[in-house]
Design an enzyme around this catalytic site. Structure first.
Site, mmCIF file in Angstrom:
data_model
loop_
_atom_site.group_PDB
_atom_site.id
_atom_site.type_symbol
_atom_site.label_atom_id
_atom_site.label_comp_id
_atom_site.label_asym_id
_atom_site.label_seq_id
_atom_site.Cartn_x
_atom_site.Cartn_y
_atom_site.Cartn_z
ATOM 1 N N GLU A 189 -4.747 4.000 -7.918
ATOM 2 C CA GLU A 189 -5.989 4.653 -7.469
ATOM 3 C C GLU A 189 -6.075 6.080 -7.997
ATOM 4 O O GLU A 189 -5.191 6.910 -7.747
ATOM 5 C CB GLU A 189 -6.074 4.680 -5.936
ATOM 6 C CG GLU A 189 -7.368 5.369 -5.496
ATOM 7 C CD GLU A 189 -7.573 5.460 -3.994
ATOM 8 O OE1 GLU A 189 -6.839 4.803 -3.230
ATOM 9 O OE2 GLU A 189 -8.488 6.203 -3.588
ATOM 10 N N ASP B 166 0.157 -2.172 4.400
ATOM 11 C CA ASP B 166 1.387 -1.372 4.467
ATOM 12 C C ASP B 166 2.608 -2.260 4.689
ATOM 13 O O ASP B 166 3.742 -1.793 4.575
ATOM 14 C CB ASP B 166 1.308 -0.380 5.639
ATOM 15 C CG ASP B 166 0.179 0.633 5.488
ATOM 16 O OD1 ASP B 166 -0.300 0.836 4.362
ATOM 17 O OD2 ASP B 166 -0.221 1.225 6.525
ATOM 18 N N HIS C 148 -1.251 10.978 -1.890
ATOM 19 C CA HIS C 148 -2.504 10.502 -1.298
ATOM 20 C C HIS C 148 -3.428 11.649 -0.892
ATOM 21 O O HIS C 148 -4.581 11.720 -1.312
ATOM 22 C CB HIS C 148 -2.231 9.626 -0.074
ATOM 23 C CG HIS C 148 -3.491 9.180 0.598
ATOM 24 N ND1 HIS C 148 -4.110 9.923 1.594
ATOM 25 C CD2 HIS C 148 -4.291 8.103 0.384
ATOM 26 C CE1 HIS C 148 -5.209 9.315 1.970
ATOM 27 N NE2 HIS C 148 -5.359 8.200 1.258
ATOM 28 N N LYS D 155 -7.284 9.297 -7.175
ATOM 29 C CA LYS D 155 -7.664 9.850 -5.876
ATOM 30 C C LYS D 155 -8.508 11.119 -6.065
ATOM 31 O O LYS D 155 -8.073 12.086 -6.668
ATOM 32 C CB LYS D 155 -6.400 10.159 -5.065
ATOM 33 C CG LYS D 155 -6.649 10.701 -3.689
ATOM 34 C CD LYS D 155 -7.529 9.798 -2.830
ATOM 35 C CE LYS D 155 -6.801 8.620 -2.242
ATOM 36 N NZ LYS D 155 -7.723 7.714 -1.487
ATOM 37 N N ASP E 116 -1.415 6.281 -5.306
ATOM 38 C CA ASP E 116 -2.526 7.205 -5.579
ATOM 39 C C ASP E 116 -2.063 8.268 -6.568
ATOM 40 O O ASP E 116 -0.955 8.799 -6.439
ATOM 41 C CB ASP E 116 -2.939 7.908 -4.287
ATOM 42 C CG ASP E 116 -3.273 6.920 -3.186
ATOM 43 O OD1 ASP E 116 -4.357 6.323 -3.246
ATOM 44 O OD2 ASP E 116 -2.441 6.740 -2.272
ATOM 45 N N HIS F 183 0.812 -1.220 0.000
ATOM 46 C CA HIS F 183 0.000 0.000 0.000
ATOM 47 C C HIS F 183 0.843 1.267 0.000
ATOM 48 O O HIS F 183 1.720 1.436 0.849
ATOM 49 C CB HIS F 183 -0.876 -0.049 1.250
ATOM 50 C CG HIS F 183 -1.858 1.050 1.373
ATOM 51 N ND1 HIS F 183 -1.966 1.833 2.496
ATOM 52 C CD2 HIS F 183 -2.805 1.506 0.515
ATOM 53 C CE1 HIS F 183 -2.936 2.702 2.346
ATOM 54 N NE2 HIS F 183 -3.460 2.541 1.145
ATOM 55 N N ARG F 184 0.574 2.178 -0.943
ATOM 56 C CA ARG F 184 1.294 3.453 -1.089
ATOM 57 C C ARG F 184 2.806 3.217 -1.154
ATOM 58 O O ARG F 184 3.588 3.892 -0.501
ATOM 59 C CB ARG F 184 0.971 4.417 0.048
ATOM 60 C CG ARG F 184 -0.509 4.683 0.254
ATOM 61 C CD ARG F 184 -0.748 5.753 1.309
ATOM 62 N NE ARG F 184 -2.119 5.721 1.801
ATOM 63 C CZ ARG F 184 -2.572 6.424 2.839
ATOM 64 N NH1 ARG F 184 -1.754 7.244 3.477
ATOM 65 N NH2 ARG F 184 -3.826 6.332 3.223
ATOM 66 N N GLU G 240 0.356 -0.567 -4.690
ATOM 67 C CA GLU G 240 -0.709 0.417 -4.859
ATOM 68 C C GLU G 240 -0.133 1.812 -4.662
ATOM 69 O O GLU G 240 0.674 2.028 -3.742
ATOM 70 C CB GLU G 240 -1.814 0.175 -3.822
ATOM 71 C CG GLU G 240 -3.057 1.014 -4.025
ATOM 72 C CD GLU G 240 -3.182 2.239 -3.134
ATOM 73 O OE1 GLU G 240 -4.244 2.859 -3.162
ATOM 74 O OE2 GLU G 240 -2.216 2.609 -2.438
HETATM 75 O O1 G3P Z 1 -6.219 0.793 -2.233
HETATM 76 C C1 G3P Z 1 -7.139 1.089 -1.273
HETATM 77 C C2 G3P Z 1 -6.734 2.150 -0.313
HETATM 78 O O2 G3P Z 1 -5.554 2.768 -0.734
HETATM 79 C C3 G3P Z 1 -7.805 3.134 -0.172
HETATM 80 O O3 G3P Z 1 -7.582 3.992 0.901
HETATM 81 O O4 G3P Z 1 -7.107 6.214 1.789
HETATM 82 O O5 G3P Z 1 -5.281 4.572 1.552
HETATM 83 O O6 G3P Z 1 -6.232 5.634 -0.458
HETATM 84 P P1 G3P Z 1 -6.503 5.148 0.937
HETATM 85 CA CA CA Z 2 -5.031 4.524 -2.142
#
Ligand code: G3P
Ligand code: CA
Length: 321
Positions: free
Chosen positions: A164, A289, A96, A166, A83, A54-55, A81
């Site tokens: 994503e 994460d 993000h 965003k 954003d 994540h990120r 992943e």
């Molecule tokens: O990939 C899903 C997740 O990233 C969504 O929440 O706030 O971390 O972008 P957020």
């Molecule tokens: Ca995200």
């Protein structure tokens, strides 16, 4: 309990094959629609469970930076992943928050530019920011990357991407801008074989934007973030994934999504107990994460869905009197 997960996975194998989820052919023009599915043609129908990092790998490095992507790779991540938003001059940029102050030193560099919206800064201005020091001095000077730079780095590492959009309503035309960036890099339209994770998926909480992006990039699988009400899942049959918050799902919901021919990867799960719980529900993966913890949970779960069943699950038989 573990057996339940495997049974759910096996059911998913059969459903995926019969529903013909929109996997395209390698080298396919991304602007052309495809009805063909390699998943149907190949004897191995399904993909392995995935711990999406994540990120970048935001448990270990400043989120949404090239350094975080490097760390994700070092930790063995397969899919990352990030954003994407748009700068004032229309550059797809990886960030993000819709403002810059939490993850950069923008308040120091541009003290009179509050409220620090991403959309109020050009890429040249954002390039002057430090996106690493807030996390740890070891990452001082880490820049905010463009989408193009992230794509280049991920290609170097041969990583798969969950991208994503965003808050796309803030950025009219972002779907086209992202697509143009991708069109320049044909590798992102190389489709992984169906027994590997998807190469590229574009997702958003804004389902209209997802549809718009899907219309531009018709061979690219797209995902819906959030919970699609059960009675509306079939309305979104064009999507490849539904990715809700893990707090809002149970095994019935997971099964319902998969029956509709979609995958489900809940976010954001950082503790081992919750990872184990969603694996038991039968998810196709989850977003974390900590990709190394996710990988361990998946390995221990042992539901290796890359192995084809010796015989496909039998279709349901109608009951007789
Ligand atoms: O990939 C899903 C997740 O990233 C969504 O929440 O706030 O971390 O972008 P957020
Ligand atoms: Ca995200």
């Amino acid at each position: 309990m573990r057996r339940i997960g495997i049974v759910v996975g096996a059911a998913s194998l059969f459903i995926t094959a019969s529903a013909g989820v929109s996997a395209g052919a390698p080298g396919l023009d991304p602007r052309e629609s495809t009805a063909e599915s390699l998943a149907v043609q190949h004897p191995v129908f399904d993909r392995p469970l995935v711990a999406v990092s994540h990120r970048g790998a935001s448990g270990h490095a400043p989120e949404n930076t090239l350094a975080a992507i490097d760390v994700a790779r070092e930790l063995g991540a397969v899919t990352v992943e990030v954003d994407v938003q748009l700068t004032a001059d229309g550059e797809p940029v990886i960030m993000h928050d819709t403002t810059l102050e939490r993850t950069t030193d923008v308040e120091t560099v541009f003290p009179d530019r509050a409220p620090y919206r991403v959309s109020d800064f050009t890429m040249a201005e954002i390039r002057r920011l430090d996106a690493g020091s807030w996390y740890d001095s070891a990452f001082a000077g880490e820049p905010v990357p463009t989408l193009g730079e992230v794509l280049d780095r991920m290609e170097e590492h041969d990583l798969n991407l969950l991208l994503e959009l965003k808050e796309p309503a803030r950025y009219p035309g972002i779907e086209r801008a992202v697509a143009e960036e991708l069109f320049e890099r044909e590798g992102w339209f190389r489709r992984n074989p169906p027994w590997e994770p998807r190469r590229l998926v574009i997702q958003s909480f804004d389902w209209e934007s997802v549809r718009e992006s899907q219309d531009i990039l018709r061979s690219v699988p797209h995902g819906l973030l959030g919970v699609v009400p059960e009675d509306r899942i079939d309305d979104y049959g064009w999507a490849a994934m539904i990715n809700p918050n893990h707090r809002h799902i149970d095994a019935d919901y997971v099964g319902r999504v998969q029956e509709a021919g979609m995958e489900i990867m809940p976010y954001t799960i950082n503790d081992r107990a919750t990872m184990d719980a969603v694996l038991e529900m039968g998810v196709d993966g989850f977003i974390t994460d900590y990709p190394e913890v996710g990988r361990e949970a998946i390995d221990d779960f042992g539901a290796d869905r890359t192995e084809a069943p010796s015989t496909p699950p039998a279709p349901p038989v109608a009951a007789h009197d």
